[in-house]
Design a protein around this motif. Structure first.
Motif, short mmCIF file in Angstrom:
data_model
loop_
_atom_site.label_atom_id
_atom_site.label_comp_id
_atom_site.label_asym_id
_atom_site.label_seq_id
_atom_site.Cartn_x
_atom_site.Cartn_y
_atom_site.Cartn_z
N GLU A 156 -7.61 53.12 78.50
CA GLU A 156 -9.05 53.21 79.19
C GLU A 156 -10.12 52.24 78.74
N ALA A 157 -9.89 51.80 77.44
CA ALA A 157 -10.84 50.80 76.59
C ALA A 157 -10.51 49.50 77.32
N LEU A 158 -9.27 49.16 77.61
CA LEU A 158 -8.90 47.80 78.21
C LEU A 158 -9.20 47.67 79.54
N TYR A 338 -8.42 32.94 86.43
CA TYR A 338 -7.41 33.89 86.66
C TYR A 338 -6.55 34.16 85.33
N TYR A 339 -6.45 33.24 84.56
CA TYR A 339 -5.81 33.60 83.11
C TYR A 339 -6.44 34.35 82.30
N LYS A 340 -7.78 34.27 82.37
CA LYS A 340 -8.73 35.03 81.44
C LYS A 340 -8.29 36.62 81.94
N VAL A 341 -8.27 36.90 83.27
CA VAL A 341 -7.92 38.01 83.64
C VAL A 341 -6.64 38.56 83.36
N LEU A 342 -5.59 37.79 83.67
CA LEU A 342 -4.43 38.03 83.30
C LEU A 342 -3.94 38.28 81.80
N VAL A 345 -5.20 41.94 81.36
CA VAL A 345 -4.39 42.73 82.04
C VAL A 345 -2.85 42.85 81.13
N GLY A 346 -2.38 41.54 80.69
CA GLY A 346 -1.36 41.69 79.72
C GLY A 346 -1.09 42.88 78.47
N ARG A 347 -2.26 42.87 78.11
CA ARG A 347 -2.81 43.92 76.99
C ARG A 347 -2.30 45.30 77.25
N LEU A 348 -2.18 45.64 78.77
CA LEU A 348 -1.95 46.75 79.28
C LEU A 348 -0.58 47.00 79.34
N ARG A 375 -2.53 53.21 88.01
CA ARG A 375 -3.99 53.57 87.04
C ARG A 375 -3.93 52.54 85.83
N PHE A 376 -3.02 52.50 85.01
CA PHE A 376 -3.08 51.68 83.95
C PHE A 376 -2.49 50.52 83.56
N SER A 377 -1.33 50.25 84.68
CA SER A 377 -0.83 48.87 84.81
C SER A 377 -1.13 48.13 85.79
N LEU A 378 -2.11 48.81 86.66
CA LEU A 378 -2.89 47.98 87.68
C LEU A 378 -1.96 47.77 88.90
N SER A 379 -0.85 48.45 88.86
CA SER A 379 0.25 48.12 89.89
C SER A 379 -0.18 48.58 91.12
#
Length: 441
Positions: A156-158, A338-342, A345-348, A375-379
């Motif tokens: 949730e923090a991420l 894009y890579y800033k977002v990725l 997301v990778g930390r999830l 919800r948490f992997s944003l899949s």
């Protein structure tokens, strides 16, 4: 859930404890043969037992390029699981009894490798016989590692941080899906983009690793698979690399798959094991790769770490901007954002482990696990469903990607310091050795 049997308890002890814990009576140290001769004999048994077990488990033997007759024998004279298990236990006792004091450093690593790989084999046999362990116990028994736990608050923090990067209407997952859709590689351009990524990862890797001069690979595009990419190692330094095109492939996957499946990942790892251990030392056990074993954590962890060692962050962004984005027809000015977002997301990624743990331990239904991944992997639901197909088939294998990468990364940094050349040197040594997960700590 079926209770753990005493036979499986032995295999857990083989993995987690020292040899003195493995059985009630420790055999007398072998003296009739040299230690290396004994390990050579065990290695031959190990290969034949792995082939025999593969007849009961279609996913067990991931690669084999040893003597063809041994494979034919496994087909011609199939063995029962009970008979295989008894033989595995006997080989473990032989390894226990082997005097390691006369072995050099690599020989001692080999001794530990056979010990733990055989222990994992017993755990897999017990699973095929119906014994089920918890997610964590299965991971320890098969992969020689303990996966960490993360609660919902961690993710949730991420995701709260991502909310700031992806404002707008709808859920965070929906916003991320809409944003990422801008970075899909058009199918007509996929092969060109992927081959460019492989060529660059290969160029960088062969400059640092002593790969065989004859190494080669073939690329295929496939469908209806539980995985996104796969390396099928064929021996003689040759691989078949398959890319699953069931779902759209995003631009970042080009380098990820090129490095992970190819250079300096699975293809390089297998080629170096063949070169240095099978051909130079005659260690036949490395001509076979049982998937459900500690070796997989090294294989997957090093393949994921290989992405970061092949390309620094700056090098990757530059290559994406100047080569891959233009090849894919994407706007190069969007690379950094894009890579800033990725990166966030990778930390999830550990959310996948948590979904697998709760699902396999019976604490979440299939749909609840899919919802958790959404919800948490944003899949997307489709990608979450594909992930559950993978978990259904490979179970706790999922830890090998993130736990493996973290262990390999920490080991390389501890041994190689801050200089890229030193890290490449340690990385190459790891890929050419019998090192297993517990040896990285």
């Amino acid at each position: 859930m079926k209770r753990m049997t005493s036979g499986l308890l032995l295999s857990i002890l083989f993995i987690t404890g020292g040899p003195q814990l493995a059985c009630a009576a420790t055999p007398t140290t072998l003296t009739a043969k040299t230690s290396m001769q004994t390990l050579n004999d065990v290695a031959e048994h190990y290969v034949k037992l792995t082939l025999a077990l593969g007849k009961h488990d279609a996913n067990y033997v991931d690669a084999y390029y040893g003597p063809e007759q041994w494979s034919k024998d496994a087909d011609a004279t199939p063995r029962t699981l009970a008979a295989i298990d008894l033989d595995v236990a006997a080989q473990i006792s032989t390894v226990q009894a082997t005097d390691t004091s006369t072995l050099d450093a690599m020989g001692k690593l080999r001794h530990t490798y056979l010990f733990k790989q055989l222990g994992a084999m017993r755990a897999r046999i017990a699973f095929l016989n119906g014994t089920k362990l918890s997610f964590d116990d299965e991971a320890r028994a098969l992969y020689d590692a303990t996966p960490p736990h993360f609660d919902d608050a961690h993710f949730e923090a991420l995701t709260a941080e991502l909310e700031q990067l992806l404002p707008g209407e709808g859920s965070l997952g929906q916003r991320f899906t809409a944003y990422q859709a801008k970075f899909v590689i058009p199918p007509a351009k996929l092969d060109a983009v992927f081959r460019a990524a492989v060529a660059e990862s290969r160029r960088r890797s062969i400059a640092k690793l002593d790969l065989p001069a004859n190494e080669s690979f073939v690329i295929e595009y496939v469908k209806d698979k539980a995985w996104s990419g796969y390396n099928w190692y064929k021996g003689n330094a040759h691989s078949l690399i398959q890319v699953n095109t069931d779902l759209p492939i995003f631009i970042e996957r080009a380098i990820d798959l090129a490095c992970h499946e190819g250079y300096p990942g699975h293809h390089a790892y297998n080629a170096l094991l063949e070169k240095h251990l099978v051909r130079e030392r005659g260690w036949v056990e490395f001509s076979i790769y049982p998937l459900f074993s500690p070796q997989s954590l090294i294989a997957e962890g090093s393949a994921n770490y290989g992405i970061k060692i092949a390309f620094t962050e700056a090098e990757r962004l530059a290559f994406e901007k100047t080569v891959l984005f233009p090849l894919a027809g994407l706007d190069p000015s969007t690379v950094e954002a894009y890579y800033k977002v990725l990166d966030l997301v990778g930390r999830l990624n550990y959310a996948g482990n948590e979904a697998a743990r709760s699902y396999l331990d019976g604490k979440k239904t299939r749909q609840q696990a899919i919802d958790y991944l959404v919800r948490f992997s944003l899949s997307t639901p489709e990608r979450a469903e594909q992930r559950l197909r993978f978990i259904d088939t490979y179970r706790s294998y999922v830890i090998n990607y993130n736990v493996g990468q973290d262990l390999v990364s920490a080991y390389i940094k501890a041994q190689g310091g801050d200089t890229p050349d030193a890290r490449w040197k340690i990385f190459g040594q790891l890929l050419s050795s019998p090192m297993l997960p517990s040896g990285l700590k």
